[in-house]
Design a protein around this motif. Structure first.
Motif, mmCIF file in Angstrom:
data_model
loop_
_atom_site.group_PDB
_atom_site.id
_atom_site.type_symbol
_atom_site.label_atom_id
_atom_site.label_comp_id
_atom_site.label_asym_id
_atom_site.label_seq_id
_atom_site.Cartn_x
_atom_site.Cartn_y
_atom_site.Cartn_z
ATOM 1 N N SER A 194 0.830 -1.199 0.000
ATOM 2 C CA SER A 194 0.000 0.000 0.000
ATOM 3 C C SER A 194 0.869 1.255 0.000
ATOM 4 O O SER A 194 2.021 1.222 0.453
ATOM 5 C CB SER A 194 -0.901 0.011 1.227
ATOM 6 N N PRO A 195 0.339 2.369 -0.506
ATOM 7 C CA PRO A 195 1.099 3.625 -0.420
ATOM 8 C C PRO A 195 1.473 3.976 1.015
ATOM 9 O O PRO A 195 2.567 4.505 1.261
ATOM 10 C CB PRO A 195 0.133 4.657 -1.017
ATOM 11 N N LYS A 196 0.595 3.674 1.964
ATOM 12 C CA LYS A 196 0.901 3.940 3.373
ATOM 13 C C LYS A 196 2.119 3.127 3.813
ATOM 14 O O LYS A 196 3.020 3.650 4.503
ATOM 15 C CB LYS A 196 -0.305 3.592 4.243
ATOM 16 N N ALA A 197 2.164 1.842 3.430
ATOM 17 C CA ALA A 197 3.307 0.997 3.780
ATOM 18 C C ALA A 197 4.584 1.516 3.119
ATOM 19 O O ALA A 197 5.649 1.552 3.743
ATOM 20 C CB ALA A 197 3.048 -0.442 3.365
ATOM 21 N N LEU A 198 4.482 1.958 1.861
ATOM 22 C CA LEU A 198 5.659 2.474 1.168
ATOM 23 C C LEU A 198 6.201 3.725 1.845
ATOM 24 O O LEU A 198 7.420 3.901 1.950
ATOM 25 C CB LEU A 198 5.319 2.767 -0.294
ATOM 26 N N ARG A 199 5.311 4.588 2.306
ATOM 27 C CA ARG A 199 5.779 5.781 3.014
ATOM 28 C C ARG A 199 6.490 5.401 4.314
ATOM 29 O O ARG A 199 7.520 5.993 4.675
ATOM 30 C CB ARG A 199 4.601 6.720 3.281
ATOM 31 N N LEU A 250 11.746 4.434 7.322
ATOM 32 C CA LEU A 250 12.637 3.506 8.019
ATOM 33 C C LEU A 250 13.920 3.223 7.244
ATOM 34 O O LEU A 250 14.802 2.505 7.742
ATOM 35 C CB LEU A 250 11.903 2.186 8.296
ATOM 36 N N GLY A 251 14.011 3.741 6.042
ATOM 37 C CA GLY A 251 15.187 3.474 5.223
ATOM 38 C C GLY A 251 15.186 2.097 4.611
ATOM 39 O O GLY A 251 16.210 1.642 4.081
ATOM 40 N N LEU A 252 14.055 1.411 4.657
ATOM 41 C CA LEU A 252 13.962 0.052 4.132
ATOM 42 C C LEU A 252 13.766 0.059 2.619
ATOM 43 O O LEU A 252 14.341 -0.766 1.905
ATOM 44 C CB LEU A 252 12.804 -0.683 4.815
ATOM 45 N N LEU A 253 12.964 0.989 2.116
ATOM 46 C CA LEU A 253 12.665 1.028 0.693
ATOM 47 C C LEU A 253 12.506 2.495 0.251
ATOM 48 O O LEU A 253 11.404 2.960 -0.037
ATOM 49 C CB LEU A 253 11.381 0.230 0.407
ATOM 50 N N PRO A 254 13.606 3.247 0.218
ATOM 51 C CA PRO A 254 13.513 4.656 -0.179
ATOM 52 C C PRO A 254 13.195 4.778 -1.666
ATOM 53 O O PRO A 254 13.617 3.938 -2.474
ATOM 54 C CB PRO A 254 14.900 5.204 0.140
ATOM 55 N N LEU A 277 9.872 -8.682 -2.294
ATOM 56 C CA LEU A 277 10.475 -9.463 -1.213
ATOM 57 C C LEU A 277 10.008 -8.939 0.148
ATOM 58 O O LEU A 277 9.653 -9.726 1.037
ATOM 59 C CB LEU A 277 12.003 -9.400 -1.309
ATOM 60 N N VAL A 278 10.004 -7.619 0.303
ATOM 61 C CA VAL A 278 9.522 -7.034 1.559
ATOM 62 C C VAL A 278 8.079 -7.443 1.808
ATOM 63 O O VAL A 278 7.706 -7.821 2.931
ATOM 64 C CB VAL A 278 9.652 -5.493 1.522
ATOM 65 N N LEU A 299 10.123 -5.663 10.856
ATOM 66 C CA LEU A 299 10.737 -4.781 9.873
ATOM 67 C C LEU A 299 12.249 -4.691 10.045
ATOM 68 O O LEU A 299 12.992 -4.613 9.058
ATOM 69 C CB LEU A 299 10.114 -3.390 9.965
ATOM 70 N N VAL A 300 12.719 -4.689 11.289
ATOM 71 C CA VAL A 300 14.163 -4.613 11.512
ATOM 72 C C VAL A 300 14.868 -5.808 10.887
ATOM 73 O O VAL A 300 15.931 -5.670 10.264
ATOM 74 C CB VAL A 300 14.474 -4.530 13.022
#
Length: 357
Positions: free
Chosen positions: A16-21, A26-30, A53-54, A64-65
């Protein structure tokens, strides 16, 4: 193909866009680019593989960590990390399954008509403890009574008083009545009492960590209720077969569960005695609890790790199956450990389930 808007990228990656934000924060998927005027996040098509993958790892329930760590690895290392995570998840699930079984057995007692028709059962028991051939002192405590069976293995400067305090705190179970439907509460309260007793016993001002493991079984007349913390073990000999019914709470066992090491490496691993659960020293004292329906002819063994560290399951099976009375079985098991060098204290409790006369 050019950059994708966050909406298009969300649809393609199933995030979701919320998850992407959130993953950006978190620096996981910039994103590949942020529009300087609108602030819109734009993603490159080659980011889709990582995003998917995420998404898959989130569906597995991975924190997430840990996902961020997996995404930083090469493919082979990432696969091993995912395998280790899932093995740990399955081990945790198995522990919860055991607790569910305990609760179901506790709440759905046997049919009253069946219980009335069963022959009354009792136990014959013996306990023994030995310092071994290397240690100067014995920090184990072993106890066997008509209702309580227990083994505790102390560690640190106050290990001996810690193990004794833990077992002593349970001895009231020998005489106290258990209210109908109250077995679970009685066991939980007893473990809490043991934990408080251990903290009191090791409050010596020493900087060295001290505490104890504790494995105890409470005889109800037809069942044995188990509370287990640490790396003492319980074995059941039934119909000629030996079953191990406890799970070690150690660093090495966790590594074994996660597939990081194999059984041969575990047997000689330098951290094989490092506990992840114990009483005292700020450790996690959460017990595993199980309920076992007893059968005439069952033989239970509770032992400290001084026995299985040097004796194989096959050797333990041979002694349990061949020895007659519980006293003899205890003596032979202690002799088995000492015959293999006796590098640690060893304690054994053997209990036979028999039909009452």
């Amino acid at each position: 193909m050019g950059l994708l808007t966050i909406g298009a990228f969300a649809k393609a990656s199933r995030l979701s866009p919320k998850a992407l934000r959130l993953y950006d924060e978190l620096g996981l998927l910039p994103p590949a680019r942020v529009d300087p005027v609108t602030g819109y996040r734009l993603y490159a098509p080659d980011q889709l593989e990582r995003a998917r993958l995420v998404a898959w790892l989130r569906r597995l329930g991975m924190p997430l960590v840990r996902i961020r760590h997996v995404c930083s690895l090469d493919a082979g290392a990432a696969a091993r990390e995912i395998r280790a995570f899932w093995a740990r998840t399955e081990a945790d699930f198995a522990a919860r399954r055991d607790l569910v079984a305990f609760l179901v057995g506790h709440l759905e007692r046997e049919d009253p008509d069946m219980t009335a028709a069963m022959s009354p059962l009792s136990i014959r028991y013996a306990a023994g403890s030995d310092a071994g051939l290397v240690r100067e002192t014995n920090q184990d405590t072993a106890y066997a009574g008509s209702r309580l069976l227990a083994v505790a293995d102390g560690f640190g400067a106050g290990g001996a008083p810690a193990s004794a305090a833990a077992v002593d705190a349970l001895k009231h179970l020998e005489t106290d009545g258990v209210p109908a439907g109250g077995l679970l509460d009685v066991l939980a309260d007893a473990v809490e009492q043991a934990e408080r007793a251990v903290h009191g016993a090791v409050r010596t001002g020493s900087a060295e960590e001290a505490g104890t493991t504790l494995t105890a079984m409470f005889w109800t007349g037809s069942q044995l209720a188990l509370a287990h913390i640490g790396d003492c073990r319980v074995y059941l000999l039934r119909d000629g077969e030996l079953f191990r019914i406890t799970h070690d709470h150690t660093v090495v066992q966790a590594m074994l569960d996660e597939g990081r090491i194999g059984p041969e490496e575990a047997a000689s691993h330098p951290q094989r005695s490092m506990l992840v659960r114990a009483l005292g020293s700020g450790a996690d004292g959460t017990p595993d609890m199980r309920l076992h329906d007893a059968r005439p002819g069952d033989r239970y063994l509770l032992c400290s790790d001084g026995l299985p560290t040097v004796a194989s399951d096959g050797e333990i099976h041979r002694v349990l199956a061949g020895a007659g009375e519980p006293e003899r079985a205890v003596r032979e098991l202690v002799a088995l450990a000492n015959g293999a060098g006796g590098p640690d204290n060893v304690s054994c409790v053997v209990a036979d389930v028999v039909a009452s006369a």
